[in-house]
Design a protein around this motif. Structure first.
Motif, PDB file in Angstrom:
ATOM      1  N   ASN A   1      14.384  19.491 -65.663  1.00 57.09           N
ATOM      2  CA  ASN A   1      14.263  18.309 -64.818  1.00 57.09           C
ATOM      3  C   ASN A   1      14.216  18.652 -63.339  1.00 57.09           C
ATOM      4  O   ASN A   1      13.544  17.969 -62.556  1.00 57.09           O
ATOM      5  CB  ASN A   1      15.430  17.356 -65.069  1.00 57.09           C
ATOM      6  CG  ASN A   1      15.357  16.653 -66.403  1.00 57.09           C
ATOM      7  OD1 ASN A   1      16.328  16.078 -66.865  1.00 57.09           O
ATOM      8  ND2 ASN A   1      14.201  16.700 -67.066  1.00 57.09           N
TER       9      ASN A   1
ATOM     10  N   TYR B   1      17.402  13.886 -57.858  1.00 57.54           N
ATOM     11  CA  TYR B   1      16.357  14.742 -58.398  1.00 57.54           C
ATOM     12  C   TYR B   1      16.866  15.725 -59.454  1.00 57.54           C
ATOM     13  O   TYR B   1      16.062  16.304 -60.183  1.00 57.54           O
ATOM     14  CB  TYR B   1      15.678  15.528 -57.261  1.00 57.54           C
ATOM     15  CG  TYR B   1      15.056  14.628 -56.228  1.00 57.54           C
ATOM     16  CD1 TYR B   1      13.762  14.151 -56.387  1.00 57.54           C
ATOM     17  CD2 TYR B   1      15.770  14.227 -55.104  1.00 57.54           C
ATOM     18  CE1 TYR B   1      13.186  13.307 -55.449  1.00 57.54           C
ATOM     19  CE2 TYR B   1      15.204  13.383 -54.157  1.00 57.54           C
ATOM     20  CZ  TYR B   1      13.923  12.931 -54.329  1.00 57.54           C
ATOM     21  OH  TYR B   1      13.368  12.083 -53.401  1.00 57.54           O
TER      22      TYR B   1
ATOM     23  N   SER C   1       7.403  17.761 -58.010  1.00 53.68           N
ATOM     24  CA  SER C   1       6.350  16.896 -58.540  1.00 53.68           C
ATOM     25  C   SER C   1       5.132  16.822 -57.621  1.00 53.68           C
ATOM     26  O   SER C   1       4.010  16.560 -58.078  1.00 53.68           O
ATOM     27  CB  SER C   1       6.901  15.490 -58.788  1.00 53.68           C
ATOM     28  OG  SER C   1       7.382  14.913 -57.583  1.00 53.68           O
TER      29      SER C   1
ATOM     30  N   GLN D   1      10.700  19.457 -62.710  1.00 50.03           N
ATOM     31  CA  GLN D   1       9.872  18.277 -62.946  1.00 50.03           C
ATOM     32  C   GLN D   1       9.917  17.298 -61.777  1.00 50.03           C
ATOM     33  O   GLN D   1       8.878  16.777 -61.348  1.00 50.03           O
ATOM     34  CB  GLN D   1      10.351  17.573 -64.222  1.00 50.03           C
ATOM     35  CG  GLN D   1       9.613  16.288 -64.542  1.00 50.03           C
ATOM     36  CD  GLN D   1      10.206  15.579 -65.756  1.00 50.03           C
ATOM     37  OE1 GLN D   1      11.122  16.081 -66.405  1.00 50.03           O
ATOM     38  NE2 GLN D   1       9.667  14.412 -66.069  1.00 50.03           N
ATOM     39  N   TYR D   2      11.101  17.064 -61.220  1.00 48.30           N
ATOM     40  CA  TYR D   2      11.241  16.032 -60.200  1.00 48.30           C
ATOM     41  C   TYR D   2      11.210  16.580 -58.770  1.00 48.30           C
ATOM     42  O   TYR D   2      10.672  15.936 -57.877  1.00 48.30           O
ATOM     43  CB  TYR D   2      12.528  15.239 -60.433  1.00 48.30           C
ATOM     44  CG  TYR D   2      12.456  14.381 -61.680  1.00 48.30           C
ATOM     45  CD1 TYR D   2      11.763  13.182 -61.681  1.00 48.30           C
ATOM     46  CD2 TYR D   2      13.067  14.786 -62.867  1.00 48.30           C
ATOM     47  CE1 TYR D   2      11.673  12.403 -62.819  1.00 48.30           C
ATOM     48  CE2 TYR D   2      12.984  14.007 -64.014  1.00 48.30           C
ATOM     49  CZ  TYR D   2      12.291  12.816 -63.996  1.00 48.30           C
ATOM     50  OH  TYR D   2      12.187  12.046 -65.122  1.00 48.30           O
TER      51      TYR D   2
ATOM     52  N   GLN E   1       4.909  24.416 -59.914  1.00 49.57           N
ATOM     53  CA  GLN E   1       6.038  23.709 -60.498  1.00 49.57           C
ATOM     54  C   GLN E   1       6.848  24.577 -61.459  1.00 49.57           C
ATOM     55  O   GLN E   1       7.949  24.204 -61.858  1.00 49.57           O
ATOM     56  CB  GLN E   1       5.551  22.448 -61.201  1.00 49.57           C
ATOM     57  CG  GLN E   1       4.962  21.428 -60.243  1.00 49.57           C
ATOM     58  CD  GLN E   1       4.371  20.217 -60.952  1.00 49.57           C
ATOM     59  OE1 GLN E   1       4.652  19.972 -62.116  1.00 49.57           O
ATOM     60  NE2 GLN E   1       3.535  19.465 -60.248  1.00 49.57           N
TER      61      GLN E   1
ATOM     62  N   THR F   1       0.276  22.303 -60.008  1.00 52.14           N
ATOM     63  CA  THR F   1       0.842  22.520 -61.341  1.00 52.14           C
ATOM     64  C   THR F   1       1.413  23.923 -61.496  1.00 52.14           C
ATOM     65  O   THR F   1       2.503  24.112 -62.037  1.00 52.14           O
ATOM     66  CB  THR F   1      -0.231  22.271 -62.420  1.00 52.14           C
ATOM     67  OG1 THR F   1      -0.723  20.938 -62.280  1.00 52.14           O
ATOM     68  CG2 THR F   1       0.356  22.439 -63.811  1.00 52.14           C
TER      69      THR F   1
END
Length: 362
Positions: free
Chosen positions: A96, A62, A103, A99-100, A110, A107
């Motif tokens: 990242n 991840y 996920s 993002q991962y 995140q 929203t």
């Protein structure tokens, strides 16, 4: 890097840098003395020799997820407040990692690296109650690569919580050698509690520092990551020791063990031993090696759809150059060896080369 996909991340990073410069100026004013501000940015490039066409590394990874592109693993801006018996932290992030790892979150969530507030509930003892989104109480690795001995995260770290949401009651003794905490949590690495789960989850952490050279930790998780109708309880234990007999040499030894249902009726276990060695060659140069094994035969956490599930060894070595006090450049070579052919191109090995550049500011 896919330019269209990267534009939102670039805009978010520019906003973070702008806010950071403003807060840095404000922090010099007397009125903001209870506040502290800090930031972190880590860019990286990683090449996976299995050459995944979608530029994504295997599903159990991840962090540093993207193959053959210059990317951003994590950038965050954090504000902290501490005065008398009150403390609070708030941090926003991009990259990242967000993002991962997040996920499955809403929203808005995140972008949240940390958001919590706490107060000291005893005048005589160092006992605190903190609530909100907090760093995980599990493991010796965090999302901040510069705080870890290796460039990339272990399989063990990638498949246990990096963050948690809930309430934490903690105690630290007067000489700060002993710490204990109890948590009521929304779940296994969750901000938003999933639908169909009403049961609470719990966690405990205890650590002891008998000397300045030795650190011993035990953490656990008792709860669920499945719908209440399945009647499944996850029991997870994390143990590790950090021993640094000298300024140059250090060793970390850890072990994870968990049990949970792998279908609607049957329980099984997963486990993961790990060892990391680090040696400082000179003041600015450092090397580290990591050996690890992860066994999740019934695919409780890591899905492979293969006969023997996830049974994988990992070996890595890295070289660090501390360019400045707050700037580090790192290089890592890593290979996985799996019992089944679970990697791209239907093979049972996976080799990657990674490099990262990380800076802190405050």
């Amino acid at each position: 890097m896919n330019i269209k996909k990267s534009k939102p991340m670039i805009r978010q990073l520019i906003v973070l840098i702008s806010i950071a410069s403003t807060l840095s100026a404000w922090a010099q004013k007397d009125t903001l003395k209870p506040f502290a501000f800090q930031g972190y940015v880590e860019s990286y490039y990683s090449f996976d020799f299995s050459n995944p066409q979608n530029h994504e590394k295997p599903n159990f990874i991840y962090n540093h997820k993207r193959h053959n592109e210059i990317n951003l693993n994590l950038a965050f801006l954090k504000a902290s407040y501490s005065k008398n018996d009150i403390r609070a932290n708030a941090a926003v992030m991009v990259g990242n990692y967000a993002q991962y790892n997040l996920s499955a979150e809403p929203t808005w969530a995140q972008l949240v690296y940390e958001a919590n507030v706490g107060f000291k509930i005893s005048k005589q003892q160092n006992i605190w109650l903190d609530t909100g989104i907090m760093p995980s109480h599990i493991g010796f690795e965090s999302a901040i690569s510069a705080d870890c001995w290796t460039v990339t995260r272990s399989i063990l770290a990638e498949n246990s919580p990096y963050y948690e949401t809930g309430a934490k009651l903690s105690y630290t003794n007067t000489n700060e050698k002993f710490y204990a905490s109890f948590m009521v949590l929304n779940g296994w690495q969750k901000i938003k509690k999933p639908n169909h789960i009403q049961n609470p989850s719990f966690g405990v952490q205890v650590y002891f520092k008998p000397t300045s050279k030795l650190f011993l930790n035990y953490s656990n998780f008792i709860g669920t990551d499945k719908a209440d109708s399945i009647h499944s309880w996850r029991l997870f234990h994390n143990l590790y020791a950090i021993y640094e007999p000298s300024e140059k040499f250090g060793i970390i030894a850890g072990f994870d063990f968990g049990t949970d249902k792998y279908n609607t009726t049957d329980y099984d276990v997963w486990y993961a031993p790990i060892c990391v060695l680090r040696y400082k060659l000179k003041e600015k140069y450092c090397i580290a090696v990591r050996g690890e094994y992860y066994n999740d035969k019934k695919q409780i956490l890591i899905t492979t759809n293969s006969p023997n599930g996830f049974q994988t060894w990992g070996l890595s070595s890295n070289f660090d150059i501390q360019i400045k006090d707050n700037l580090v450049w790192r290089i890592e070579a890593k290979e996985y060896f799996s019992k089944d052919k679970i990697f791209d191109n239907n093979i049972n090995t996976n080799f990657t080369l990674s490099t990262s550049l990380a800076v802190r500011f405050q």
